[in-house]
Design a protein around this motif. Structure first.
Motif, mmCIF file in Angstrom:
data_model
loop_
_atom_site.group_PDB
_atom_site.id
_atom_site.type_symbol
_atom_site.label_atom_id
_atom_site.label_comp_id
_atom_site.label_asym_id
_atom_site.label_seq_id
_atom_site.Cartn_x
_atom_site.Cartn_y
_atom_site.Cartn_z
ATOM 1 N N GLY A 1 0.690 -1.327 0.211
ATOM 2 C CA GLY A 1 0.107 0.095 0.003
ATOM 3 C C GLY A 1 0.723 1.200 -0.072
ATOM 4 N N HIS A 2 2.181 1.119 -0.094
ATOM 5 C CA HIS A 2 2.853 2.354 -0.093
ATOM 6 C C HIS A 2 3.014 3.008 -1.468
ATOM 7 N N ILE A 3 3.372 4.276 -1.538
ATOM 8 C CA ILE A 3 3.842 4.742 -2.727
ATOM 9 C C ILE A 3 5.447 4.884 -2.911
ATOM 10 N N VAL A 4 5.780 4.457 -4.025
ATOM 11 C CA VAL A 4 7.278 4.567 -4.202
ATOM 12 C C VAL A 4 7.820 5.142 -5.330
ATOM 13 N N ASP A 5 8.602 6.236 -5.247
ATOM 14 C CA ASP A 5 9.243 7.134 -6.240
ATOM 15 C C ASP A 5 10.718 6.400 -6.300
ATOM 16 N N GLY A 6 11.029 5.974 -7.508
ATOM 17 C CA GLY A 6 12.357 5.306 -7.713
ATOM 18 C C GLY A 6 13.227 6.331 -8.470
ATOM 19 N N VAL A 7 14.370 6.604 -8.373
ATOM 20 C CA VAL A 7 15.549 6.997 -8.938
ATOM 21 C C VAL A 7 16.698 6.326 -9.061
ATOM 22 N N SER A 8 17.518 6.433 -9.991
ATOM 23 C CA SER A 8 18.772 6.107 -10.119
ATOM 24 C C SER A 8 20.138 6.545 -9.756
ATOM 25 N N ASP A 9 20.125 7.869 -9.416
ATOM 26 C CA ASP A 9 21.325 8.538 -9.245
ATOM 27 C C ASP A 9 21.210 9.619 -8.377
ATOM 28 N N VAL A 10 22.235 10.303 -7.839
ATOM 29 C CA VAL A 10 22.137 11.193 -6.927
ATOM 30 C C VAL A 10 21.401 12.374 -7.300
ATOM 31 N N SER A 11 21.734 12.851 -8.368
ATOM 32 C CA SER A 11 21.079 14.094 -8.920
ATOM 33 C C SER A 11 19.593 14.159 -8.954
ATOM 34 N N PRO B 1 25.723 5.861 -10.293
ATOM 35 C CA PRO B 1 26.395 6.295 -11.154
ATOM 36 C C PRO B 1 27.131 7.690 -11.373
ATOM 37 N N ASP B 2 26.530 8.380 -10.488
ATOM 38 C CA ASP B 2 26.900 9.848 -10.309
ATOM 39 C C ASP B 2 27.752 10.356 -8.937
ATOM 40 N N GLY B 3 27.824 9.294 -8.158
ATOM 41 C CA GLY B 3 28.448 9.729 -6.696
ATOM 42 C C GLY B 3 28.139 8.678 -5.924
ATOM 43 N N ASP B 4 28.658 8.856 -4.624
ATOM 44 C CA ASP B 4 28.451 7.907 -3.439
ATOM 45 C C ASP B 4 27.145 8.000 -2.811
ATOM 46 N N GLY B 5 26.352 7.326 -2.512
ATOM 47 C CA GLY B 5 25.115 7.209 -1.870
ATOM 48 C C GLY B 5 25.376 8.165 -0.417
ATOM 49 N N ARG B 6 26.430 7.760 0.253
ATOM 50 C CA ARG B 6 26.731 8.385 1.460
ATOM 51 C C ARG B 6 26.699 9.924 1.332
ATOM 52 N N GLU B 7 27.133 10.364 0.418
ATOM 53 C CA GLU B 7 26.877 11.969 0.414
ATOM 54 C C GLU B 7 25.342 12.571 0.295
ATOM 55 N N VAL B 8 24.438 11.725 -0.147
ATOM 56 C CA VAL B 8 22.913 12.015 0.172
ATOM 57 C C VAL B 8 22.705 11.989 1.669
ATOM 58 N N LEU B 9 23.182 10.734 2.230
ATOM 59 C CA LEU B 9 23.026 10.577 3.816
ATOM 60 C C LEU B 9 23.534 11.649 4.537
ATOM 61 N N ILE C 1 16.659 6.441 6.943
ATOM 62 C CA ILE C 1 17.285 5.890 5.757
ATOM 63 C C ILE C 1 17.808 4.388 6.137
ATOM 64 N N ILE C 2 17.336 3.534 5.160
ATOM 65 C CA ILE C 2 17.870 2.404 5.307
ATOM 66 C C ILE C 2 18.940 2.203 4.193
ATOM 67 N N VAL C 3 19.962 1.977 4.342
ATOM 68 C CA VAL C 3 21.045 1.799 3.181
ATOM 69 C C VAL C 3 20.892 0.163 2.621
ATOM 70 N N ILE C 4 21.282 0.174 1.515
ATOM 71 C CA ILE C 4 21.313 -1.012 0.609
ATOM 72 C C ILE C 4 22.644 -1.007 -0.102
ATOM 73 N N THR C 5 23.465 -2.124 -0.158
ATOM 74 C CA THR C 5 24.687 -2.115 -0.423
ATOM 75 C C THR C 5 25.179 -3.657 -0.648
ATOM 76 N N ALA C 6 26.304 -3.797 -1.567
ATOM 77 C CA ALA C 6 26.751 -5.135 -1.768
ATOM 78 C C ALA C 6 27.910 -5.443 -0.787
ATOM 79 N N SER C 7 28.283 -4.284 -0.134
ATOM 80 C CA SER C 7 29.634 -4.497 0.851
ATOM 81 C C SER C 7 29.110 -5.365 1.992
ATOM 82 N N ARG C 8 30.116 -6.178 2.415
ATOM 83 C CA ARG C 8 29.756 -7.157 3.694
ATOM 84 C C ARG C 8 30.871 -6.713 4.927
ATOM 85 N N GLU C 9 31.494 -5.550 4.570
ATOM 86 C CA GLU C 9 32.583 -5.102 5.473
ATOM 87 C C GLU C 9 32.170 -4.618 6.734
ATOM 88 N N ILE C 10 32.102 -4.917 7.719
ATOM 89 C CA ILE C 10 31.677 -4.582 9.291
ATOM 90 C C ILE C 10 32.040 -2.938 9.200
#
Length: 221
Positions: free
Chosen positions: A24-34, A55-63, A75-84
């Motif tokens: 039941g949520h509305i989801v606005d999807g984008v693919s880059d920082v801009s 593609p245009d930057g690190d998501g941490r900059e948004v955060l 904010i829930i971060v999604i990443t492929a990194s498994r580093e603690i």
């Protein structure tokens, strides 16, 4: 609720969007920082799902930017990194939770529910108003213990009104909470959904009041 999903993997983005829209949520999807910055200037969000590698930057900059301007949107971060160390660094920047790819969608939904509960400062999902009980996360409504079925737009409308009882909500604000960008929405549609919701609440203690020239509010005598 309205979510912003920042993820450049089209397949994953579509899958997440479809899963959350079923809830039941509305989801606005984008693919880059801009694009993410643009969307945040257009509307407000209840939750942000943020990929770190864009593609245009690190998501941490948004955060980092959001926390620097005291924007406390969960904010829930999604990443492929498994580093603690990466998880610790991201959480220290102000992320509310962390999901490592690949993940199960049931886990995503559970983490979304948990983060939204914390945002409300409540370990429970239930909102009790008069003889009405509303589970904001599961989207279930009961009146005197009897379930009431709400369609998607009715659910979003009720959620927007009950989130701030007694406050007047303009038609423009309600349209923002009911319709995604690109959807056909109008002030006439809001009136239609208000009428439907009133009929479903007629046996409750709640009343939807029209405030002429300003909008609507929900009252509990």
């Amino acid at each position: 609720m309205r979510f912003l999903l920042i993820e450049d993997n089209k397949g994953l983005s579509q899958a997440i969007t479809e899963r959350l829209e079923l809830d039941g949520h509305i989801v606005d999807g984008v693919s880059d920082v801009s694009s993410a910055n643009t969307m945040q200037n257009l509307t407000s969000y209840d939750l942000i799902l943020l990929d770190l590698t864009l593609p245009d930057g690190d998501g941490r900059e948004v955060l980092r930017h959001l926390r620097n301007i005291n924007d406390l949107t969960p904010i829930i971060v999604i990443t492929a990194s498994r580093e603690i160390s990466e998880r610790v660094k991201t959480l220290d920047l102000g992320a509310d939770d962390f999901l490592v790819k690949p993940f199960d969608f049931a886990e995503l939904e559970a983490r979304v529910r948990a983060v939204l509960r914390r945002k409300r400062g409540d370990a429970r999902n239930q909102i009790e108003i008069g003889n009405v009980s509303f589970d904001q996360l599961d989207g279930t409504l009961t009146i005197d213990g009897e379930p009431v079925t709400l369609r998607t737009q009715e659910l979003r409308l009720f959620e927007a009104l009950v989130d701030a009882p007694d406050r007047v909500h303009s038609k423009e604000h309600l349209m923002d909470r009911l319709f995604s960008f690109g959807d056909e929405g109008s002030s006439n549609a809001i009136e239609v959904y208000i009428g439907r919701l009133r009929r479903k609440l007629e046996h409750s203690n709640l009343k939807i009041e029209t405030v002429r020239g300003r909008g609507y509010r929900i009252l509990c005598p």
